[in-house]
Structure formats: structure tokens, C-alpha cells
Design an enzyme around this catalytic site. Structure first.
Site, PDB file in Angstrom:
ATOM      1  CD  GLU A  55       2.154 -17.159 -40.506  1.00  0.00           C
ATOM      2  OE1 GLU A  55       1.030 -17.305 -41.000  1.00  0.00           O
ATOM      3  OE2 GLU A  55       3.081 -16.576 -41.112  1.00  0.00           O
ATOM      4  CB  CYS A 113      -4.195 -21.691 -34.294  1.00  0.00           C
ATOM      5  SG  CYS A 113      -3.850 -22.777 -35.688  1.00  0.00           S
ATOM      6  CD  GLU A 136      -8.522 -20.428 -33.727  1.00  0.00           C
ATOM      7  OE1 GLU A 136      -9.284 -20.514 -34.705  1.00  0.00           O
ATOM      8  OE2 GLU A 136      -7.286 -20.310 -33.848  1.00  0.00           O
TER       9      GLU A 136
END
Length: 134
Positions: free
Chosen positions: A50, A59, A61
Site C-alpha cells: 500500500e 496488489c 498478484e
């Protein structure tokens, strides 16, 4: 595309759950770990990162996919995503993964139990995904 073995899938799940603790999520406190298996049998891990400028957040992924691509991966065979409650990848991650693995197996893992809650090909999560020149 080669089918992943049960041993490879088990390693993928364990990696996603274990790496999750390295996530940087001071705002949402939603820690995500991801692990990608490529067609060479290599595993690449990533976590969500973040940022106080929320739009710059990345993210897990996509972090794992970036590591895989940096190492020379050309095809994704499977991806495990570990979150509380086994959340599915967001739309951006689905499209990002689709580029190198439209048929890759997606394993949704409940990080609290370490159990796979759902497994399905990526194209079920992203029907009619977009790819150029492939």
C-alpha cells in the site's frame, strides 16, 4: 500448458500463505500473499504494497507477476492468492495475469486456515479477457 502437480500446487499455497506476513498494508490491514507457478516449474511470490497515495498501491498478484516476468517467465500455469476469507483477485489483477496465463489455475486460499476454498481457470474469473498479438 502443462498441468500443475499436486505437489506443485501444495507448494504454491504454502508460499502464498507464508509470504503474506511480509505485506505492507498499514491502511487497510488487509494482508495478501500471492504465488505464481510458471511453465518451467518455478514459483514467484508477491505481497500487496500500500501507499499513502492510494492509487499507487499494488496488489500481491501483480507483484508476483512482476517478479516472474523479471525472471523470464513466459507462461503462468497457476496462481495461489491467500487472504482472509479467500478473496478473489481484483479486476486489474485478473487482466494482468491473463496476459501470460488465460487458462492458469487460480487457487483462492483462506489464509487463516491455509485451505483452498476454490480453484478455477482464470478465464472463468475473466471471461473474454483482452490480449494483443498472442
Amino acid at each position: 500448458m502443462a498441468e500443475p502437480t499436486p505437489v506443485q500446487l501444495d507448494e504454491l499455497v504454502k508460499t502464498a500463505v507464508a509470504i503474506r506476513e511480509r505485506a505492507y498494508a498499514p491502511f487497510s490491514h488487509f494482508y495478501v500473499g500471492a504465488a505464481i507457478l510458471d511453465d518451467q516449474g518455478r514459483v514467484f511470490a508477491g505481497v500487496n504494497v500500500e501507499n499513502s497515495s492510494y492509487g499507487l498501491t499494488i496488489c500481491a498478484e501483480r507483484t508476483a507477476a512482476g517478479a516472474a516476468i523479471t525472471a523470464g517467465a513466459k507462461e503462468f500455469v497457476a496462481v495461489a492468492v491467500a487472504t482472509p476469507g479467500a478473496a478473489a483477485p481484483c479486476g486489474a489483477c485478473r487482466q494482468f495475469l491473463y496476459e501470460l496465463g488465460p487458462q492458469c489455475a487460480v487457487l483462492l486460499v483462506d489464509s487463516d486456515s491455509g485451505k483452498v476454498v476454490r480453484t478455477a481457470p482464470l478465464d472463468e474469473f475473466l471471461p473474454n479477457g483482452f490480449r494483443l498479438g498472442r
